[in-house]
Scaffold this motif. Sequence first.
Motif, short mmCIF file in Angstrom:
data_model
loop_
_atom_site.label_atom_id
_atom_site.label_comp_id
_atom_site.label_asym_id
_atom_site.label_seq_id
_atom_site.Cartn_x
_atom_site.Cartn_y
_atom_site.Cartn_z
N HIS A 1 0.84 -1.21 0.00
CA HIS A 1 0.00 0.00 0.00
C HIS A 1 0.87 1.25 0.00
O HIS A 1 0.63 2.19 -0.79
CB HIS A 1 -0.93 -0.01 1.22
N ARG B 1 2.62 1.76 -3.36
CA ARG B 1 1.71 2.29 -4.38
C ARG B 1 1.49 3.78 -4.19
O ARG B 1 1.45 4.54 -5.14
CB ARG B 1 0.37 1.55 -4.34
N ARG B 2 1.38 4.21 -2.95
CA ARG B 2 1.14 5.63 -2.67
C ARG B 2 2.36 6.49 -3.03
O ARG B 2 2.21 7.59 -3.52
CB ARG B 2 0.79 5.84 -1.20
N THR B 3 3.55 5.98 -2.77
CA THR B 3 4.75 6.78 -3.04
C THR B 3 5.12 6.75 -4.52
O THR B 3 5.84 7.64 -4.98
CB THR B 3 5.94 6.30 -2.21
N SER B 4 4.62 5.79 -5.27
CA SER B 4 4.95 5.72 -6.70
C SER B 4 4.04 6.60 -7.53
O SER B 4 4.25 6.73 -8.73
CB SER B 4 4.91 4.28 -7.19
N ARG B 5 3.03 7.22 -6.97
CA ARG B 5 2.11 8.10 -7.70
C ARG B 5 2.72 9.43 -7.99
O ARG B 5 3.44 10.07 -7.47
CB ARG B 5 0.82 8.31 -6.91
#
Length: 113
Positions: free
Chosen positions: A106, A109-113
């Motif tokens: 999770h 995914r948030r840091t790859s945005r």
Amino acid sequence: MPPDTEAIAEQVFVALADPTRRAILAALAARGPATATDLAGRLPITRQAIAKHLALLAEAGLVTAEPGERRRVRYRLRSAPMRVAQQFLAALARDWDGSLDKLKDHLDRRTSR
């Protein structure tokens, strides 16, 4: 996890919480079966205190009493309850690892945005 597994694991953890009981188990593991008198000669506590600790260890299933010569009782290690406690911990670790993996995914995914 079956309730009896949890009960066995709890008894093992209670028994292992005391350093004297851990020392008794270590002495039995290192030198094999022994009487309370033998153990008192190896550890810095009285035979009576050893006997009380051995009773709790026997209740937890970690040692078994067997008759010896001249009515002396020898105590021997039993590994089955320890294996149950290990399985209990392994199940908790699997559950915990899965939750941590989900959290990591999770956050990734948030840091790859």
